[in-house]
Scaffold this motif. Structure first.
Motif, PDB file in Angstrom:
ATOM      1  N   ASP A 111       0.863  -1.178   0.000  1.00  0.00           N
ATOM      2  CA  ASP A 111       0.000   0.000   0.000  1.00  0.00           C
ATOM      3  C   ASP A 111       0.899   1.228   0.000  1.00  0.00           C
ATOM      4  O   ASP A 111       1.352   1.685   1.062  1.00  0.00           O
ATOM      5  CB  ASP A 111      -0.908  -0.014   1.230  1.00  0.00           C
ATOM      6  CG  ASP A 111      -1.901   1.141   1.223  1.00  0.00           C
ATOM      7  OD1 ASP A 111      -1.992   1.837   0.198  1.00  0.00           O
ATOM      8  OD2 ASP A 111      -2.580   1.349   2.246  1.00  0.00           O
ATOM      9  N   ALA A 112       1.201   1.745  -1.190  1.00  0.00           N
ATOM     10  CA  ALA A 112       2.100   2.888  -1.331  1.00  0.00           C
ATOM     11  C   ALA A 112       1.300   4.163  -1.580  1.00  0.00           C
ATOM     12  O   ALA A 112       0.238   4.120  -2.194  1.00  0.00           O
ATOM     13  CB  ALA A 112       3.079   2.653  -2.485  1.00  0.00           C
ATOM     14  N   PRO A 113       1.795   5.312  -1.118  1.00  0.00           N
ATOM     15  CA  PRO A 113       1.062   6.577  -1.283  1.00  0.00           C
ATOM     16  C   PRO A 113       1.036   7.074  -2.720  1.00  0.00           C
ATOM     17  O   PRO A 113       0.225   7.918  -3.073  1.00  0.00           O
ATOM     18  CB  PRO A 113       1.820   7.550  -0.381  1.00  0.00           C
ATOM     19  CG  PRO A 113       3.209   6.989  -0.322  1.00  0.00           C
ATOM     20  CD  PRO A 113       3.035   5.500  -0.348  1.00  0.00           C
ATOM     21  N   PHE A 114       1.942   6.550  -3.562  1.00  0.00           N
ATOM     22  CA  PHE A 114       1.965   6.922  -4.978  1.00  0.00           C
ATOM     23  C   PHE A 114       2.748   5.860  -5.732  1.00  0.00           C
ATOM     24  O   PHE A 114       3.429   5.017  -5.130  1.00  0.00           O
ATOM     25  CB  PHE A 114       2.588   8.304  -5.198  1.00  0.00           C
ATOM     26  CG  PHE A 114       3.842   8.552  -4.395  1.00  0.00           C
ATOM     27  CD1 PHE A 114       5.066   8.042  -4.803  1.00  0.00           C
ATOM     28  CD2 PHE A 114       3.791   9.293  -3.226  1.00  0.00           C
ATOM     29  CE1 PHE A 114       6.212   8.259  -4.069  1.00  0.00           C
ATOM     30  CE2 PHE A 114       4.939   9.516  -2.477  1.00  0.00           C
ATOM     31  CZ  PHE A 114       6.153   8.998  -2.898  1.00  0.00           C
ATOM     32  N   SER A 115       2.618   5.869  -7.044  1.00  0.00           N
ATOM     33  CA  SER A 115       3.290   4.882  -7.887  1.00  0.00           C
ATOM     34  C   SER A 115       4.517   5.502  -8.532  1.00  0.00           C
ATOM     35  O   SER A 115       4.846   6.659  -8.306  1.00  0.00           O
ATOM     36  CB  SER A 115       2.330   4.372  -8.966  1.00  0.00           C
ATOM     37  OG  SER A 115       2.089   5.392  -9.923  1.00  0.00           O
ATOM     38  N   ALA A 116       5.183   4.711  -9.366  1.00  0.00           N
ATOM     39  CA  ALA A 116       6.366   5.200 -10.065  1.00  0.00           C
ATOM     40  C   ALA A 116       6.007   5.966 -11.327  1.00  0.00           C
ATOM     41  O   ALA A 116       6.886   6.498 -12.010  1.00  0.00           O
ATOM     42  CB  ALA A 116       7.286   4.030 -10.414  1.00  0.00           C
ATOM     43  N   GLU A 117       4.714   6.055 -11.636  1.00  0.00           N
ATOM     44  CA  GLU A 117       4.298   6.740 -12.858  1.00  0.00           C
ATOM     45  C   GLU A 117       4.422   8.245 -12.692  1.00  0.00           C
ATOM     46  O   GLU A 117       3.982   8.824 -11.696  1.00  0.00           O
ATOM     47  CB  GLU A 117       2.854   6.376 -13.194  1.00  0.00           C
ATOM     48  CG  GLU A 117       2.363   6.975 -14.500  1.00  0.00           C
ATOM     49  CD  GLU A 117       0.950   6.517 -14.841  1.00  0.00           C
ATOM     50  OE1 GLU A 117       0.376   7.056 -15.797  1.00  0.00           O
ATOM     51  OE2 GLU A 117       0.441   5.617 -14.142  1.00  0.00           O
ATOM     52  N   LEU A 118       5.026   8.879 -13.676  1.00  0.00           N
ATOM     53  CA  LEU A 118       5.187  10.329 -13.637  1.00  0.00           C
ATOM     54  C   LEU A 118       3.863  11.022 -13.926  1.00  0.00           C
ATOM     55  O   LEU A 118       3.131  10.608 -14.826  1.00  0.00           O
ATOM     56  CB  LEU A 118       6.217  10.787 -14.672  1.00  0.00           C
ATOM     57  CG  LEU A 118       7.687  10.590 -14.333  1.00  0.00           C
ATOM     58  CD1 LEU A 118       8.535  10.944 -15.549  1.00  0.00           C
ATOM     59  CD2 LEU A 118       8.086  11.445 -13.152  1.00  0.00           C
ATOM     60  N   PRO A 119       3.533  12.085 -13.168  1.00  0.00           N
ATOM     61  CA  PRO A 119       2.353  12.884 -13.514  1.00  0.00           C
ATOM     62  C   PRO A 119       2.525  13.479 -14.905  1.00  0.00           C
ATOM     63  O   PRO A 119       3.645  13.635 -15.396  1.00  0.00           O
ATOM     64  CB  PRO A 119       2.346  13.980 -12.433  1.00  0.00           C
ATOM     65  CG  PRO A 119       3.184  13.446 -11.325  1.00  0.00           C
ATOM     66  CD  PRO A 119       4.213  12.579 -11.987  1.00  0.00           C
ATOM     67  N   ARG A 120       1.419  13.824 -15.532  1.00  0.00           N
ATOM     68  CA  ARG A 120       1.484  14.342 -16.903  1.00  0.00           C
ATOM     69  C   ARG A 120       2.302  15.620 -16.996  1.00  0.00           C
ATOM     70  O   ARG A 120       3.045  15.833 -17.943  1.00  0.00           O
ATOM     71  CB  ARG A 120       0.070  14.590 -17.435  1.00  0.00           C
ATOM     72  CG  ARG A 120      -0.699  13.309 -17.700  1.00  0.00           C
ATOM     73  CD  ARG A 120      -2.034  13.602 -18.335  1.00  0.00           C
ATOM     74  NE  ARG A 120      -2.758  12.385 -18.626  1.00  0.00           N
ATOM     75  CZ  ARG A 120      -3.957  12.357 -19.200  1.00  0.00           C
ATOM     76  NH1 ARG A 120      -4.567  13.503 -19.511  1.00  0.00           N
ATOM     77  NH2 ARG A 120      -4.562  11.214 -19.448  1.00  0.00           N
ATOM     78  N   ASP A 121       2.168  16.492 -15.997  1.00  0.00           N
ATOM     79  CA  ASP A 121       2.927  17.732 -16.063  1.00  0.00           C
ATOM     80  C   ASP A 121       4.423  17.473 -15.945  1.00  0.00           C
ATOM     81  O   ASP A 121       5.239  18.113 -16.605  1.00  0.00           O
ATOM     82  CB  ASP A 121       2.460  18.713 -14.982  1.00  0.00           C
ATOM     83  CG  ASP A 121       2.509  18.111 -13.589  1.00  0.00           C
ATOM     84  OD1 ASP A 121       2.694  16.880 -13.473  1.00  0.00           O
ATOM     85  OD2 ASP A 121       2.373  18.869 -12.618  1.00  0.00           O
ATOM     86  N   SER A 168       3.560  11.192   3.968  1.00  0.00           N
ATOM     87  CA  SER A 168       3.093  10.029   3.217  1.00  0.00           C
ATOM     88  C   SER A 168       3.673   8.780   3.849  1.00  0.00           C
ATOM     89  O   SER A 168       4.870   8.722   4.153  1.00  0.00           O
ATOM     90  CB  SER A 168       3.530  10.113   1.746  1.00  0.00           C
ATOM     91  OG  SER A 168       2.975  11.251   1.118  1.00  0.00           O
ATOM     92  N   ASP A 169       2.832   7.784   4.065  1.00  0.00           N
ATOM     93  CA  ASP A 169       3.269   6.530   4.667  1.00  0.00           C
ATOM     94  C   ASP A 169       3.082   5.375   3.702  1.00  0.00           C
ATOM     95  O   ASP A 169       2.216   5.409   2.832  1.00  0.00           O
ATOM     96  CB  ASP A 169       2.484   6.248   5.956  1.00  0.00           C
ATOM     97  CG  ASP A 169       2.783   7.278   7.031  1.00  0.00           C
ATOM     98  OD1 ASP A 169       3.971   7.521   7.307  1.00  0.00           O
ATOM     99  OD2 ASP A 169       1.831   7.841   7.593  1.00  0.00           O
ATOM    100  N   LEU A 170       3.899   4.358   3.892  1.00  0.00           N
ATOM    101  CA  LEU A 170       3.831   3.142   3.075  1.00  0.00           C
ATOM    102  C   LEU A 170       3.686   1.947   4.000  1.00  0.00           C
ATOM    103  O   LEU A 170       4.284   1.910   5.082  1.00  0.00           O
ATOM    104  CB  LEU A 170       5.089   3.020   2.215  1.00  0.00           C
ATOM    105  CG  LEU A 170       5.176   1.815   1.267  1.00  0.00           C
ATOM    106  CD1 LEU A 170       5.955   2.174   0.005  1.00  0.00           C
ATOM    107  CD2 LEU A 170       5.830   0.600   1.936  1.00  0.00           C
TER     108      LEU A 170
END
Length: 227
Positions: A111-121, A168-170
């Motif tokens: 359960d990660a707070p965000f992924s490795a995918e870059l935001p569009r901006d 942010s917690d993981l």
């Protein structure tokens, strides 16, 4: 390492539920500080539950411990760091902990707070530095006007401004099936995989006992038996 059967990637709640219920009394009674532990950089919490042949391990801490930062990746380099950390967490026996060979990994839930995918901006900035520079000049052109407009909305901006200022917690949960009883101990190897990790407050519970310990780079072994 023996060949494992395909892992079941379970929802975190389903994987960790039994461990969290069984550990509640141990954490509150044996180590009250664990329950009240705040978000502290460099620190993580380890919860271990052994019920019959089933072993549950939950590792939880600030994203800073695992990624080195607490915001979604803003560059390709940061995206690679996040992906490498997530890959390491999904292979616990190689990067997180060592157990008796009689225990076989059955499930992993991250359960990660965000992924490795870059935001569009961020992707746009990576693809075209020229466009980013042009946008920066455009922002500077209106800086004076925005300053006056913002002066009337200080409270609103302060409430929602710092995109990267929050915590942010993981959390990652592992399920193991063990034979010949349960392991007598485990060794936390995550200190090597995650350099920002300095200290881990650990609590464990079995069918007959419970305990706690503080782990560090100098003390990585957690005994799952009472002295």
């Amino acid at each position: 390492m023996s060949v494992l059967r395909p892992l079941r990637l379970l929802p975190l709640a389903a994987t960790a539920r039994s461990a969290q219920v069984l550990l509640a009394a141990a954490i509150a009674g044996a180590t009250p500080a664990l329950a009240a532990e705040a978000h502290v950089h460099g620190k993580a919490v380890l919860e271990v539950s052994l019920a019959g042949p089933s072993l549950s391990v939950v590792l939880r801490g600030p994203a800073q411990v695992f990624f080195g930062f607490e915001h979604p990746p803003t560059s390709e380099e940061e995206a690679q760091v996040v992906q490498a950390a997530l890959d390491a967490l999904r292979t616990p026996e190689a990067s997180v902990l060592q157990l008796s060979p009689t225990c076989e990994l059955e499930s992993v839930a991250v359960d990660a707070p965000f992924s490795a995918e870059l935001p569009r901006d961020a992707m746009a900035v990576e693809d075209s530095h020229g466009e980013a520079h042009e946008e920066h000049e455009h922002e500077e052109h209106h800086e004076h006007e925005e300053h006056h407009a913002g002066a009337h909305h200080d409270d609103d901006e302060e409430a929602g401004a710092p995109e990267h200022g929050g915590h942010s917690d993981l959390e990652v949960a592992y399920g193991f099936a063990c034979t010949e009883g349960g392991p007598e101990s485990l060794t936390l190897t995550a200190f090597s995989a995650f350099p920002a990790l300095e200290r881990v407050e650990a609590a464990w519970i079995s069918d007959s006992a419970a305990g706690s310990a503080a782990l560090s780079r100098e003390a990585t072994r957690l005994s799952l038996e009472l002295p």
